[in-house]
Design an enzyme around this catalytic site. Structure first.
Site, short mmCIF file in Angstrom:
data_model
loop_
_atom_site.label_atom_id
_atom_site.label_comp_id
_atom_site.label_asym_id
_atom_site.label_seq_id
_atom_site.Cartn_x
_atom_site.Cartn_y
_atom_site.Cartn_z
N ASP A 1 -4.82 -11.56 9.62
CA ASP A 1 -3.90 -11.18 8.57
C ASP A 1 -4.68 -11.37 7.26
O ASP A 1 -5.71 -12.06 7.24
CB ASP A 1 -2.67 -12.10 8.62
N LEU A 2 -4.21 -10.76 6.19
CA LEU A 2 -4.96 -10.86 4.93
C LEU A 2 -4.31 -11.85 3.95
O LEU A 2 -4.88 -12.91 3.65
CB LEU A 2 -5.02 -9.46 4.28
N ASP A 3 -3.11 -11.48 3.49
CA ASP A 3 -2.44 -12.27 2.45
C ASP A 3 -2.11 -13.67 2.95
O ASP A 3 -1.36 -13.83 3.91
CB ASP A 3 -1.14 -11.58 2.02
N THR B 1 -3.34 -14.33 -1.92
CA THR B 1 -2.45 -13.36 -2.54
C THR B 1 -0.97 -13.61 -2.23
O THR B 1 -0.11 -13.03 -2.89
CB THR B 1 -2.82 -11.94 -2.08
N LYS C 1 6.94 -13.37 4.21
CA LYS C 1 5.52 -13.25 4.56
C LYS C 1 5.35 -12.33 5.76
O LYS C 1 6.04 -12.48 6.77
CB LYS C 1 4.91 -14.62 4.83
N SER D 1 -2.82 -6.21 8.62
CA SER D 1 -1.99 -6.60 7.47
C SER D 1 -0.90 -5.58 7.20
O SER D 1 -1.09 -4.38 7.40
CB SER D 1 -2.90 -6.70 6.23
N ALA D 2 0.22 -6.06 6.71
CA ALA D 2 1.34 -5.17 6.35
C ALA D 2 1.10 -4.53 4.99
O ALA D 2 1.82 -3.62 4.59
CB ALA D 2 2.63 -5.97 6.31
N LYS E 1 5.84 -6.56 10.96
CA LYS E 1 5.84 -7.75 11.81
C LYS E 1 7.26 -8.31 11.74
O LYS E 1 7.89 -8.21 10.67
CB LYS E 1 4.85 -8.79 11.25
N GLU F 1 -2.93 -16.00 11.42
CA GLU F 1 -1.73 -15.64 10.67
C GLU F 1 -1.16 -16.80 9.87
O GLU F 1 -1.18 -17.93 10.34
CB GLU F 1 -0.64 -15.22 11.66
N ASP F 2 -0.62 -16.51 8.68
CA ASP F 2 0.08 -17.56 7.93
C ASP F 2 1.60 -17.35 7.97
O ASP F 2 2.35 -18.15 7.41
CB ASP F 2 -0.37 -17.58 6.46
C1 BG6 Z 1 2.05 -8.77 3.63
C2 BG6 Z 1 2.60 -9.88 2.78
O1 BG6 Z 1 0.73 -9.07 3.97
O2 BG6 Z 1 2.08 -7.53 2.94
C3 BG6 Z 1 3.99 -9.50 2.28
O3 BG6 Z 1 2.68 -11.06 3.54
C4 BG6 Z 1 3.95 -8.16 1.58
O4 BG6 Z 1 4.44 -10.52 1.41
C5 BG6 Z 1 3.36 -7.10 2.51
O5 BG6 Z 1 5.24 -7.76 1.17
C6 BG6 Z 1 3.25 -5.73 1.86
O6 BG6 Z 1 2.30 -5.79 0.83
P1 BG6 Z 1 2.05 -4.66 -0.25
O7 BG6 Z 1 0.75 -5.07 -0.89
O8 BG6 Z 1 1.93 -3.35 0.48
O9 BG6 Z 1 3.20 -4.66 -1.19
MG MG Z 2 0.04 -13.34 5.42
#
Ligand code: BG6
Ligand code: MG
Length: 214
Positions: A8-10, A16, A44, A113-114, A144, A168-169
């Protein structure tokens, strides 16, 4: 045998998650209500539009579809103000060394990542070159805890799900990994990520040595 790592990224590779929180809180405040860290925890791993829907429900605010799009765009603008300032030094401690070690061992690496901003963040932090596959919010249709993002990652890497390990966090991300038939390492607080197969506080953690037991 584990032959691929899906990250996962964020909140895992970069901090972030904090920027998302600040931007969502600003949105909530401008709409006239508050937004807590506890609520943020539940967002998240959840896509931008779905996160907005949940926040509006918490704040008891009703918007038209056009209004929702407008606020989501505004939130993303605030979020990007933080992201545009990101540099290679903003990668979380130990991450780059860990990715280098993975590459040296021949472990395949994918992003799951989402976020629709994932590539921009990977570029700004000079992490893009580590990834054999990047699955982000532009390639997925389901948030997710649906396993789609990780299953696509495994598919692009050409690795069976059972050979993938997810980092994952998010609670939703741990569930997504499990639903996809993958083991999951929780990166963060044990009291939040208790469903994970292993929990580490970060990539400088002595617990990393336990990875091989998975
Ligand atoms: C996920 C985050 O990685 O990405 C969420 O954990 C976030 O908090 C989602 O809403 C979507 O991100 P973005 O950058 O497309 O708005
Ligand atoms: Mg995350």
């Amino acid at each position: 045998m584990i032959s691929a790592y899906l990250f996962d990224l964020d909140g895992v590779l970069v901090d972030t998650a904090e920027y998302h929180f600040k931007a969502w809180r600003r949105l909530a405040n401008e709409l006239g209500f508050d937004f807590t860290e506890h609520q943020n925890e539940q967002l998240k791993g959840i896509s931008r539009m779905e996160s907005l829907e949940r926040i509006l429900t918490w704040g008891n605010v009703t918007l038209t579809d056009a209004g929702k799009l407008d606020w989501a765009t505004r939130k993303n603008g605030w979020y990007l103000e933080y992201v545009s300032r990101m540099k290679p030094a903003d990668v979380l401690p130990g991450v780059r060394e860990f990715l280098d070690a993975c590459r040296a061992k021949g472990i395949k690496i994918a992003l799951g990542s989402a976020s629709k901003n994932a590539r921009l963040i990977l570029k700004n932090t000079d992490l893009l070159r580590y990834f054999d596959a990047v699955i982000d919010g532009n390639k997925t249709t389901r948030s997710k805890p649906d396993p789609e993002v990780f299953l696509l990652g495994a598919q692009e890497l050409g690795v069976p799900p059972a050979e993938c390990l997810v980092f994952e966090d998010a609670v939703a991300g741990i569930e997504a990994a499990h639903r996809g038939g993958m083991k999951a390492v929780g990166v963060g607080a044990p009291e939040v990520l208790m469903e994970a197969d292993l929990i580490i506080s970060g990539f400088k953690d002595e617990h990393l040595a336990k990875l091989h037991s998975l």
